[in-house]
Structures are given as structure tokens and as C-alpha cells.
Scaffold this motif. Sequence first.
Motif, mmCIF file in Angstrom:
data_model
loop_
_atom_site.group_PDB
_atom_site.id
_atom_site.type_symbol
_atom_site.label_atom_id
_atom_site.label_comp_id
_atom_site.label_asym_id
_atom_site.label_seq_id
_atom_site.Cartn_x
_atom_site.Cartn_y
_atom_site.Cartn_z
ATOM 1 N N MET A 1 0.878 -1.170 0.016
ATOM 2 C CA MET A 1 0.115 0.018 -0.023
ATOM 3 C C MET A 1 1.013 1.127 0.175
ATOM 4 O O MET A 1 1.884 1.490 0.644
ATOM 5 C CB MET A 1 -0.988 0.135 1.237
ATOM 6 C CG MET A 1 -1.756 1.201 1.323
ATOM 7 S SD MET A 1 -3.086 0.975 2.724
ATOM 8 C CE MET A 1 -2.212 1.831 3.868
ATOM 9 N N ARG A 2 0.457 2.281 -0.923
ATOM 10 C CA ARG A 2 1.217 3.335 -0.869
ATOM 11 C C ARG A 2 1.139 4.253 0.141
ATOM 12 O O ARG A 2 -0.492 4.552 0.259
ATOM 13 C CB ARG A 2 0.970 4.149 -2.043
ATOM 14 C CG ARG A 2 1.711 3.441 -3.371
ATOM 15 C CD ARG A 2 1.676 4.166 -4.645
ATOM 16 N NE ARG A 2 0.851 3.527 -5.561
ATOM 17 C CZ ARG A 2 0.486 4.337 -6.721
ATOM 18 N NH1 ARG A 2 0.779 5.648 -6.701
ATOM 19 N NH2 ARG A 2 -0.309 3.741 -7.383
ATOM 20 N N PRO A 3 1.747 5.242 0.662
ATOM 21 C CA PRO A 3 1.377 5.920 1.521
ATOM 22 C C PRO A 3 0.619 7.214 1.112
ATOM 23 O O PRO A 3 0.626 7.652 -0.202
ATOM 24 C CB PRO A 3 2.906 6.585 2.050
ATOM 25 C CG PRO A 3 3.921 6.288 1.038
ATOM 26 C CD PRO A 3 3.429 5.313 0.244
ATOM 27 N N GLY A 4 -0.355 7.731 1.935
ATOM 28 C CA GLY A 4 -1.285 8.470 1.488
ATOM 29 C C GLY A 4 -2.319 8.263 0.723
ATOM 30 O O GLY A 4 -3.615 9.063 0.545
ATOM 31 N N ARG A 5 -2.683 6.936 0.200
ATOM 32 C CA ARG A 5 -3.608 6.425 -0.147
ATOM 33 C C ARG A 5 -4.345 5.476 0.774
ATOM 34 O O ARG A 5 -4.035 4.776 1.700
ATOM 35 C CB ARG A 5 -3.536 5.521 -1.473
ATOM 36 C CG ARG A 5 -2.812 6.540 -2.521
ATOM 37 C CD ARG A 5 -2.597 5.801 -3.870
ATOM 38 N NE ARG A 5 -4.162 5.670 -4.584
ATOM 39 C CZ ARG A 5 -4.289 5.218 -5.711
ATOM 40 N NH1 ARG A 5 -3.475 4.496 -6.222
ATOM 41 N NH2 ARG A 5 -5.414 4.897 -5.879
ATOM 42 N N PRO A 6 -5.921 5.772 0.797
ATOM 43 C CA PRO A 6 -6.568 4.803 1.751
ATOM 44 C C PRO A 6 -6.604 3.296 1.300
ATOM 45 O O PRO A 6 -6.456 3.071 0.139
ATOM 46 C CB PRO A 6 -8.020 5.506 1.575
ATOM 47 C CG PRO A 6 -8.186 6.422 0.357
ATOM 48 C CD PRO A 6 -6.687 6.356 -0.022
ATOM 49 N N SER A 7 -6.619 2.672 2.612
ATOM 50 C CA SER A 7 -6.463 1.096 2.101
ATOM 51 C C SER A 7 -7.947 0.765 1.377
ATOM 52 O O SER A 7 -8.973 1.469 1.647
ATOM 53 C CB SER A 7 -6.347 0.525 3.574
ATOM 54 O OG SER A 7 -7.563 0.653 4.448
ATOM 55 N N LEU A 8 -7.992 -0.467 1.231
ATOM 56 C CA LEU A 8 -9.240 -1.089 0.525
ATOM 57 C C LEU A 8 -10.300 -1.200 1.697
ATOM 58 O O LEU A 8 -11.508 -1.005 1.457
ATOM 59 C CB LEU A 8 -8.890 -2.408 -0.104
ATOM 60 C CG LEU A 8 -10.142 -3.273 -0.469
ATOM 61 C CD1 LEU A 8 -10.776 -2.397 -1.674
ATOM 62 C CD2 LEU A 8 -9.829 -4.581 -0.892
ATOM 63 N N THR A 10 -10.578 1.072 4.393
ATOM 64 C CA THR A 10 -10.943 2.125 4.598
ATOM 65 C C THR A 10 -12.033 2.815 3.425
ATOM 66 O O THR A 10 -13.163 3.311 3.434
ATOM 67 C CB THR A 10 -9.815 3.281 4.548
ATOM 68 O OG1 THR A 10 -9.034 2.893 5.626
ATOM 69 C CG2 THR A 10 -10.333 4.586 4.791
ATOM 70 N N LYS A 11 -11.583 2.421 2.184
ATOM 71 C CA LYS A 11 -12.735 2.595 0.958
ATOM 72 C C LYS A 11 -13.845 1.857 1.269
ATOM 73 O O LYS A 11 -14.986 2.293 0.790
ATOM 74 C CB LYS A 11 -11.984 2.286 -0.258
ATOM 75 C CG LYS A 11 -10.866 3.008 -0.800
ATOM 76 C CD LYS A 11 -10.392 2.589 -2.034
ATOM 77 C CE LYS A 11 -9.246 3.467 -2.430
ATOM 78 N NZ LYS A 11 -8.358 2.916 -3.746
ATOM 79 N N LEU A 17 -20.803 3.469 4.347
ATOM 80 C CA LEU A 17 -21.299 4.626 5.009
ATOM 81 C C LEU A 17 -21.882 5.648 4.037
ATOM 82 O O LEU A 17 -23.357 6.050 4.416
ATOM 83 C CB LEU A 17 -20.457 5.514 5.722
ATOM 84 C CG LEU A 17 -19.745 5.003 7.117
ATOM 85 C CD1 LEU A 17 -18.622 5.936 7.671
ATOM 86 C CD2 LEU A 17 -20.960 5.237 8.251
ATOM 87 N N ALA A 18 -21.508 5.827 2.878
ATOM 88 C CA ALA A 18 -22.182 6.683 1.792
ATOM 89 C C ALA A 18 -23.596 6.071 1.444
ATOM 90 O O ALA A 18 -24.550 6.657 1.386
ATOM 91 C CB ALA A 18 -20.916 6.808 0.788
#
Length: 188
Positions: A1-8, A10-11, A17-18
Motif C-alpha cells: 500500500m502506498r503512503p497517502g492512499r486509503p486502504s481497501l 477504508t474505502k 457509510l455513503a
Amino acid sequence: MRPGRPSLRTKLVAFNLATVVVTLAVLVGLDQAFERVRIGGPLYRAIGGGQAVVADILPPPLFIVESHLAVFELVDAQAHGDTARAALLESRLREREAEFEARHRHWMGALPAGSVRSALVDAAYAPAASYFRVVDHDLLPALHRDDIATARELLAHTLQPLFAEHRDRVEFTVDAARRENAELLAYA
């Protein structure tokens, strides 16, 4: 996982939630729509009120038609010296006038502001109220004096036009109520 990108994960949480928020918004909107059109709801009451107006004034209310017929009979009874019949007709005339005033008070309180209320409570009421005022203040006193000529003159030239004007305004009220009901039904 790259820094600054949300994890799967989190997505997925954000997506869920949406979805929940959008679903709740849709449900609230549907609830409000159903509340408006449900039986007893505002739209139902508005349409029912318009239909009640039409049902109440078509056919013509008996207290207006009967009053007009009673006036004709009253003049005839007085002209023929039938005082017992004249007294009975005068009593019936007063009962119809009281019924008319009661219905007027009912609609003043029952109808919301708008074209139907204005047409019925104001426009259609005015000539009928004038009709009863002429009966009470002019026609009956003339009949009590046995002034049949004045009574017939009032009947032909004052009361008949007021009765016709009231009927025209009642027909206008019915048309207004039907138009308003059609608009409400189209909106529903």
C-alpha cells in the motif's frame, strides 16, 4: 500500500457509510412523500376538502333554493289572506336562513385560504347574505303591512337577481374546486 492512499478496508467502510447515508435520505424523502399523499395526509385532506365543497353546494343547497321557493309561496299566501300558511312559511324561511349561516361559518373555518375559499366564503356568500337581508328588512315588513305590490316588486326586481347572482357564484365556486382538485391530483 502506498503512503497517502486509503486502504481497501477504508474505502469499503466509506462506501458503506455513503450507501447508508444515501439510503436514509431516500427513505426520509419517501416517508415525507408518503406522508403527504397518505389517507388523512395534507394532499388527501386538500382534495377531500375540495370534493366536500362540491358535494355541499351541488345540487344547490336546500337552504337557498327552499328559501327562494318559500318567499314565492309566502307572497302568494299573504296575497290570499292565508295567515296560517304565511306564518309557517316565514318560520321555514328563518330556519333555512339559520342553516345557511351555519354552513357559511363551517366553511369559513374548514377551508384553507385560496381560490375556493374566497369563491365560496366571500363571493358566493355576499349575494345570498344580501338576499336574506332584503327578506328580513324589506319583504317581510311589507308582507306584515299587507303591501303585496311592494313584496312582488322586491321579489321580481331585487330578490330574483340576488338569487341568480348567488347561483352563478356557486357554479364558479364548483368550477374552481374542480380545477384545484384536478391540479392536486396531477401533482400527486
